[in-house]
Design an enzyme around this catalytic site. Structure first.
Site, short mmCIF file in Angstrom:
data_model
loop_
_atom_site.label_atom_id
_atom_site.label_comp_id
_atom_site.label_asym_id
_atom_site.label_seq_id
_atom_site.Cartn_x
_atom_site.Cartn_y
_atom_site.Cartn_z
N HIS A 1 0.81 -1.22 0.00
CA HIS A 1 0.00 0.00 0.00
C HIS A 1 0.84 1.27 0.00
CE1 HIS A 1 0.36 -0.56 4.48
NE2 HIS A 1 0.43 0.75 4.46
N ASP B 1 0.18 -7.66 1.48
CA ASP B 1 0.59 -6.26 1.61
C ASP B 1 2.10 -6.11 1.61
OD1 ASP B 1 0.29 -3.56 1.67
OD2 ASP B 1 -0.21 -3.42 3.79
N LEU C 1 -5.30 -26.25 -2.04
CA LEU C 1 -5.82 -27.52 -1.56
C LEU C 1 -7.22 -27.79 -2.10
CD1 LEU C 1 -5.18 -29.93 0.30
CD2 LEU C 1 -6.18 -28.63 2.19
N GLY C 2 -8.08 -26.77 -2.08
CA GLY C 2 -9.41 -26.91 -2.65
C GLY C 2 -10.49 -27.27 -1.66
N VAL C 3 -10.45 -26.66 -0.48
CA VAL C 3 -11.50 -26.88 0.51
C VAL C 3 -11.95 -25.54 1.07
CG1 VAL C 3 -10.79 -29.19 1.22
CG2 VAL C 3 -9.78 -27.20 2.35
N THR C 4 -13.21 -25.49 1.48
CA THR C 4 -13.71 -24.36 2.26
C THR C 4 -13.73 -24.80 3.71
OG1 THR C 4 -15.11 -23.67 0.41
CG2 THR C 4 -15.62 -22.76 2.57
N LEU C 5 -13.21 -23.95 4.59
CA LEU C 5 -13.00 -24.34 5.99
C LEU C 5 -13.79 -23.47 6.95
CD1 LEU C 5 -9.12 -24.77 5.81
CD2 LEU C 5 -10.82 -26.61 5.79
N GLY D 1 3.39 6.65 8.55
CA GLY D 1 4.73 6.81 8.00
C GLY D 1 5.65 5.66 8.31
N SER E 1 4.80 2.53 7.84
CA SER E 1 4.46 1.41 6.97
C SER E 1 5.65 0.92 6.17
CB SER E 1 3.35 1.80 5.99
OG SER E 1 2.11 1.77 6.60
#
Length: 497
Positions: A143, A173, A302-306, A245, A247
């Site tokens: 940012h 970020d 991986l392909g899962v919703t947790l 400042g 960051s």
């Protein structure tokens, strides 16, 4: 009571908001700054001990400060709204103003009431960075250099350089820029996994443009997540003073090694109140190494919703304690499906390491390179089994990018979000986080807080599924089925292709 506000640490010519970074030195000076507590049988007085502690901080500051730089980003367009990870420029239309909740506004990527009262223009974004190689690679926050036009870097000795962007990773970020210079002082990384609560922490940065400011505190907590600052969160919390400042600046241990990249604070006013957040060095270094070598970050999938595990779920699924992550959905064709993972499996460990939280598992998988084999320890119907899975590359975000071009930002819904919005814990869908004013989506009636239930007549429960549907329908109009409260409606987004 003071309301909580998450801020990123940026400083601009008109308005300041917080950010962080880091730095390095030419040589590891660990031996030079170890504190002498005793010498043989000679007792050390309290006064002498305090002097040694003070000298230790002084040595760290003296060795690390030359590797910390001051960054000025002059964006491509001069008149812009304030930028932050939770407040993307131009995204507006808040139907939830009646909550009068600063944190709620931040969550939805909307300007806080305080920000709306401030001037919304800037000439430059000012922050901190730190050098990580003698040939001029500099680390900072995404940012700080987002939407960069010209980037000016000022070294500790006053020399000024123009920098170019090497790689950006908004999901953490982090960013890497480079200046054309040689034999520069640089900082080295420490191991953030070895940090203990109460360890000393030293921040160096440029708060409010005051260059090379050193502050000292302790490690207050580790593994902070669910802050909705970035996609992948595992923050170190510190009480070392961090202000606008800072960051992109380094958080250092007592050996002068970078243990974190300062990124955000919690504040009721935009200034320091003792709660700051830094990206841990192990996560940062893996991202930075890829940005330097490839210019981008490749993440594991991986392909899962947790779903997080609480005490009630732990009892229901016969877990020995509250830990692990519950599989609520398995993406079709994903590594998880091919390996045999099922809905309602509880992942309690990976490669022998216990899953302390959902975020910890998600971060660990994302940092794995495609092709990595990981052994998951699963609790299924009260029995413990192990399942090997080969991680693949996370799917491209063409679908999300297509929505963003139409002015929509989305994210997976979580139990925490459901609680915040007063929805049932098992609510399925994709949350509209923000809508760009004047965009095709805004004109069509898409609004923050809506849930996307289906896309082009196909049910979607995750951003991954949304990606797949939109990738297969390039150039076509997009038909959304959305809900808000008890109202369900269909919205057509016209494609520019």
């Amino acid at each position: 009571m003071m309301k909580r506000l998450l801020c990123v640490l940026l400083s601009t010519s008109v308005f300041s908001s917080p950010m962080l970074g880091y730095s390095a030195s030419k040589k590891d000076s660990k031996a030079d700054i170890c504190l002498a507590v005793s010498s043989g049988d000679q007792e050390v007085s309290q006064e002498d001990l305090l002097k040694e502690v003070s000298r230790g901080f002084s040595r760290v500051a003296a060795k690390a400060t030359p590797g910390v730089v001051y960054i000025e980003n002059f964006p491509k367009t001069g008149n812009q709204a304030i930028a932050s990870p939770g407040n993307k420029r131009g995204f507006q239309e808040n139907p939830f103003d009646y909550f009068n909740d600063e944190f709620f506004n931040r969550f939805f990527g909307l300007p806080s009431h305080r920000e709306q009262q401030r001037p919304q223009q800037r000439d430059a974004v000012r922050g901190t960075g730190f050098i990580v190689s003698e040939d001029g690679y500099v680390v900072t926050n995404h940012h700080v250099v987002e939407d960069a036009g010209k980037i000016h870097v000022t070294l500790h000795d006053g020399q000024k350089y123009t920098a170019k962007i090497v790689g950006l990773d908004p999901k953490t970020d982090l960013a890497v820029i480079k200046i054309q210079a040689e034999k520069l002082p640089f900082l080295t990384f420490g191991n953030s996994d070895q940090l203990q609560i109460g360890d000393w922490a030293i921040a160096i940065g440029n708060p409010f443009g005051l260059q090379a400011t050193v502050t000292v505190g302790v490690i207050s907590a580790k593994g902070r997540n669910q802050l909705h600052i970035v996609d992948f969160e595992d923050f170190i919390q510190t009480d070392a003073a961090i202000n606008p400042g800072n960051s992109g600046g380094p958080l250092l241990n007592i050996n002068g090694q970078v243990i974190g990249v300062n990124t955000a604070i919690v504040s009721g006013s935009g200034g320091y109140i003792g709660i700051g957040f830094a990206i841990p060095s192990l996560m940062a270094k893996r991202v930075i190494d890829q940005l330097i070598s490839d210019g981008q970050v490749t993440r594991g999938f991986l392909g899962v919703t947790l779903q997080p595990i609480d005490s009630e779920l732990a009892t229901c699924y016969k877990l020995e304690k509250v830990y692990g992550a519950l599989v609520t959905d398995v993406v079709k064709g994903s590594p998880a499906e091919k390996a045999g993972l099922r809905q309602e499996d509880v992942i309690v460990a990976y490669n022998g390491k216990e899953v302390e939280s959902l975020s910890a598992l998600r971060n660990a998988i994302s940092l794995m390179m495609p092709g990595t084999r990981v052994v998951l320890k699963i609790v299924r119907e009260g029995k413990t089994i192990e399942i090997p899975v080969t991680v693949t590359q996370i799917p491209t975000e063409d679908g999300v990018s297509a929505l963003q071009k139409m002015g929509v930002r989305v994210q997976n819904i979580t139990p925490e979000i459901c609680k915040k919005l007063g929805l049932a814990a098992d609510t399925r869908g994709i949350l509209v986080v923000a809508v760009e004013a004047g965009s095709p989506a805004a004109s069509a009636g898409v609004a923050p807080g809506q849930l996307i239930l289906a896309v082009n007549r196909q049910r979607v429960a995750s951003v991954e599924e949304l990606n797949q549907v939109l990738k297969n329908s390039k150039g076509e109009n997009v038909l959304l089925m959305v809900s808000q409260g008890d109202v369900v409606r269909f919205i057509v987004l016209k494609s520019d292709e």
